[in-house]
Design a protein around this motif. Structure first.
Motif, short mmCIF file in Angstrom:
data_model
loop_
_atom_site.label_atom_id
_atom_site.label_comp_id
_atom_site.label_asym_id
_atom_site.label_seq_id
_atom_site.Cartn_x
_atom_site.Cartn_y
_atom_site.Cartn_z
N LYS A 197 0.86 -1.39 -0.09
CA LYS A 197 0.10 0.04 0.10
C LYS A 197 0.80 1.14 -0.25
N TYR A 206 0.92 5.68 -0.34
CA TYR A 206 0.25 6.96 -0.51
C TYR A 206 1.42 7.60 -1.18
N GLY A 207 0.91 8.07 -2.39
CA GLY A 207 1.94 8.78 -3.41
C GLY A 207 3.26 8.04 -3.30
N ASN A 208 4.49 8.57 -3.10
CA ASN A 208 5.48 7.93 -3.27
C ASN A 208 6.03 7.10 -1.90
N MET A 209 5.16 7.47 -0.82
CA MET A 209 5.37 6.92 0.59
C MET A 209 4.88 5.43 0.67
N LYS A 238 -6.95 -1.07 8.61
CA LYS A 238 -7.80 -0.39 7.68
C LYS A 238 -8.09 -1.37 6.25
N LEU A 272 -9.55 0.59 3.25
CA LEU A 272 -8.41 0.73 2.20
C LEU A 272 -8.15 -0.27 1.30
N ARG A 273 -7.83 -0.06 0.15
CA ARG A 273 -7.80 -1.12 -0.79
C ARG A 273 -6.29 -1.09 -1.27
N GLU A 280 -2.55 -1.81 -2.97
CA GLU A 280 -2.45 -2.01 -4.42
C GLU A 280 -1.83 -3.43 -4.82
#
Lengths: 279, 231
Positions: B11, B13-16, B47, B53-54, B56
């Motif tokens: 998972k 978040y942007g590049n984090m 989550k 939350l999905r 990736e």
């Protein structure tokens, strides 16, 4: 489960909207009372002034309640599915289709209800429920058909409008970030709304242009204006031709509304299913 | 069969990266502490399990089911924030849980609420932050679920309330269920934990039973945590 969701959503929203409708009704009654007093005592200046003022407030309240209901149901959708309450709603054993469907259904009913309450309040405020223009329209078969089509178009446009707002919010809140710095989700929703609105306008242009071409032939080919003029000269009255043209446009916009609404609905449910990210 | 089985979760978040190739199996009947510093991926993991939350990539199976309607029937989730509208009453929240969760035990909830002296007619908005958290915990723990996901259940409450929360968890979960508890207050929860999971920069750093840590490392979980995550 859909039934339970509808029950829950209705219960929460009606608590707020009932109060709003009560205020609207109160203003309508006041307007009706002052109008009645003015009719009874036309020489009393205070009644004339108060009647005008109360009627203006009554009309304004009808508009405010209609617009306010749309804003409220959209805000409720955002709060209940995409903000903190979403932590509860999205962990219920129900599908995103049911969650979205319940909001759309209840939201649509409340907007219809605001129109109905508005009609009643307008009637109370003006002390009449029959309008001669409406009666004239309903007498003529062709006009009646056009009026009916307009009512159906309005009934279809309401859920489409809500779909537009709901879907923009869903797209904004499920937008994939490519940077660690989060962008405001509401701003992204506004951007999504502008994009979906422009796409819809482009589709509407294509649809109406297509209808125009089907009806009158290619405008780029020679003799186009003659073809338009010849339709009016075929023994059919221009007025009837216009009515038929307006009905055609209503059918096109009705079809486009249904298609756009269905696409936005499916897109939102897909996003909630596959890309939900409550942060 | 594992109650929870995650394989290769990713998972970002942007590049984090919040979770990176995260795999874990959790059996039934355990109380597991999900531990790690801020931003390590604890909340993201929880989550993902409850479906808000999905990830990736990767797969999650809970009681043999993929995350969806069926898995949500057996998962009871307590988020780190209040999720009830301040306009609703306590009684409404009970009705809501009873309507949507077939495993909700109203009697248990009513008993706990009376112990806490929370009035059913009170509006959520009139309750203190701590009381709201207790109410949510009461509702979540009054379900006969198979998996309890508790994200920071003791954040921001006083020590007396922490004891109540731990007691509630211990007395309300059944033998065939598991409790996943994410927290920073390790010394408070250590006594109730069976296993601990350390998450470091989105990766599984350690998954051991508390007894093993005490026997093999000769340390408390709190001490080991401070060593593993020393700045």
């Amino acid at each position: 489960m859909l039934r339970k969701l509808i029950h829950y959503d209705s219960k929460v929203q009606i608590r707020f909207l009932c109060g709003v409708y009560a205020v609207e009704a109160l203003l309508a009654v006041l307007s009706g009372i002052f109008l009645g007093l003015k009719n009874q005592f036309p020489d009393v200046v205070i009644f004339v002034l108060m009647s005008g003022f109360a009627r203006a407030i009554c009309v304004l309240s009808v508009v405010v309640v209609f617009v306010g209901t749309i804003i409220y149901v959209v805000a409720y959708f955002r709060r209940n599915l995409l903000r903190d309450e979403g932590y509860l709603m999205h962990t219920l054993p129900v599908s995103p289709l049911q969650l979205y469907g319940s909001k759309l259904l209840t939201g649509t009913v409340f907007v219809y209800l605001s129109v109905f309450v508005g009609y009643l309040c307008f009637g109370i405020g003006n002390l009449r429920f029959r309008y001669s223009v409406l009666e004239e329209i309903l007498k003529d078969t062709a006009d009646r058909k056009t009026f009916l089509l307009m009512v159906i178009t309005f009934l279809v446009v309401v859920p489409l409008l809500l779909c537009q707002f709901y879907s923009s919010l869903v797209l904004g809140y499920t937008w994939k970030m490519h940077s660690a710095n989060p962008v405001n989700r509401d701003l992204l929703s506004v951007l999504a709304y502008i994009i979906t609105y422009m796409v819809q306008q482009a589709l509407a242009f294509v649809g109406l242009f297509g209808y125009f071409v089907i009806r009158f032939g290619n405008p780029l080919e020679s003799g186009f204006l003659e073809r338009v003029a010849s339709l009016a000269g075929k023994g059919v009255s221009v007025q009837k031709e216009m009515v038929s043209y307006v009905q055609g446009i209503l059918w096109v916009s009705l079809t486009l509304s249904v298609i756009c609404g269905a696409v936005l609905f499916a897109l939102s449910v897909y996003q909630l299913n596959r890309n939900l990210n409550l942060e | 069969m594992s109650l929870i089985k995650c394989e290769g979760l990713v998972k970002k978040y942007g590049n984090m990266t919040a979770l990176s190739d995260f795999s874990i199996e959790i059996p039934e009947g355990r109380i597991i502490g999900i531990l790690g510093p801020n931003g390590s991926g604890k909340t993201t993991f929880i989550k993902s399990l409850c479906g808000i939350l999905r990830p990736e990539a990767g797969t999650i199976r809970i009681d043999g089911k993929e995350v969806g309607i069926e898995s949500k029937k057996v998962v009871s989730y307590l988020p780190e924030r209040p999720y009830f509208s301040s306009a609703v009453r306590v009684k409404d929240t009970l009705d809501f849980f009873e309507d949507f969760y077939g495993d909700f035990d109203r009697k248990t909830a009513l008993h706990m609420l009376s112990t806490l002296q929370i009035d059913l007619k009170s509006k959520i908005g009139s309750l203190s932050k701590g009381t709201r958290e207790k109410l949510q915990l009461v509702l979540v723990m009054s379900r006969k679920a198979k998996v309890y996901l508790l994200d920071e259940p003791m954040g921001g409450v006083d020590p007396a309330a922490r004891d109540f929360i731990l007691k509630t968890i211990l007395t309300n979960y059944s033998e065939d269920a598991s409790v996943l508890l994410s927290t920073h207050l390790i010394s408070d929860v250590e006594k109730v934990l069976d296993d601990v999971v350390f998450i470091k920069r989105g990766r599984l750093a350690l998954h051991k039973s508390v007894d093993e840590i005490r026997m093999e490392e000769k340390k408390s979980v709190d001490t080991l945590f401070r060593e593993v995550f020393a700045c």
